[in-house]
Design an enzyme around this catalytic site. Structure first.
Site, PDB file in Angstrom:
ATOM      1  N   CYS A 171       0.834  -1.206   0.000  1.00 23.57           N
ATOM      2  CA  CYS A 171       0.000   0.000   0.000  1.00 23.57           C
ATOM      3  C   CYS A 171       0.872   1.260   0.000  1.00 23.57           C
ATOM      4  CB  CYS A 171      -0.898  -0.057   1.236  1.00 23.57           C
ATOM      5  SG  CYS A 171      -1.683   1.489   1.688  1.00 23.57           S
TER       6      CYS A 171
ATOM      7  N   CYS B 144       0.213   3.771   2.765  1.00 22.51           N
ATOM      8  CA  CYS B 144       0.684   3.222   4.047  1.00 22.51           C
ATOM      9  C   CYS B 144       2.161   3.543   4.258  1.00 22.51           C
ATOM     10  CB  CYS B 144       0.491   1.708   4.091  1.00 22.51           C
ATOM     11  SG  CYS B 144      -1.227   1.186   4.001  1.00 22.51           S
TER      12      CYS B 144
END
Length: 105
Positions: free
Chosen positions: A30, A33
């Site tokens: 991600c 993230c």
């Protein structure tokens, strides 16, 4: 350094904590993230001894991500006495997370 929280340790580390707990639900693939990760690490150093700061890899640990309705990552949940008191989805500036913790101290 932020604690690595798993489904096996979540109950003990997060729900039974006597301190505020910030949990970053994330995954290695991600992109956003990876933007939040360094912020969480900074907060873990600054709040050492005052709050529990941890990360849950949702690919390896899906039980509590599902329980708390984490559908998008990164999602940062703040817990107090085993209850979610704040939810932040997506990338936010550091002060959003620290203000949530400060409000509980």
């Amino acid at each position: 350094m932020a604690l690595e929280i798993t489904d096996a340790t979540f109950d003990e580390v997060v729900l039974k904590s006597d301190k505020p707990v910030l949990v970053d639900f994330w995954a290695a693939w991600c992109g956003p993230c990876r933007m939040v990760g360094p912020i969480i690490e900074q907060i873990s150093e600054e709040y050492d001894g005052k709050a529990v700061i941890g990360k849950v890899d949702v690919d390896a640990n899906q039980e509590f991500a599902a329980k708390y309705g984490v559908r998008n990552i990164p999602t940062v949940l703040v817990f107090q006495n085993g209850e979610v008191v704040q939810r932040q989805v997506g990338v936010s500036p550091k002060n959003v997370y620290t203000e949530a913790l400060d409000a509980l101290m």
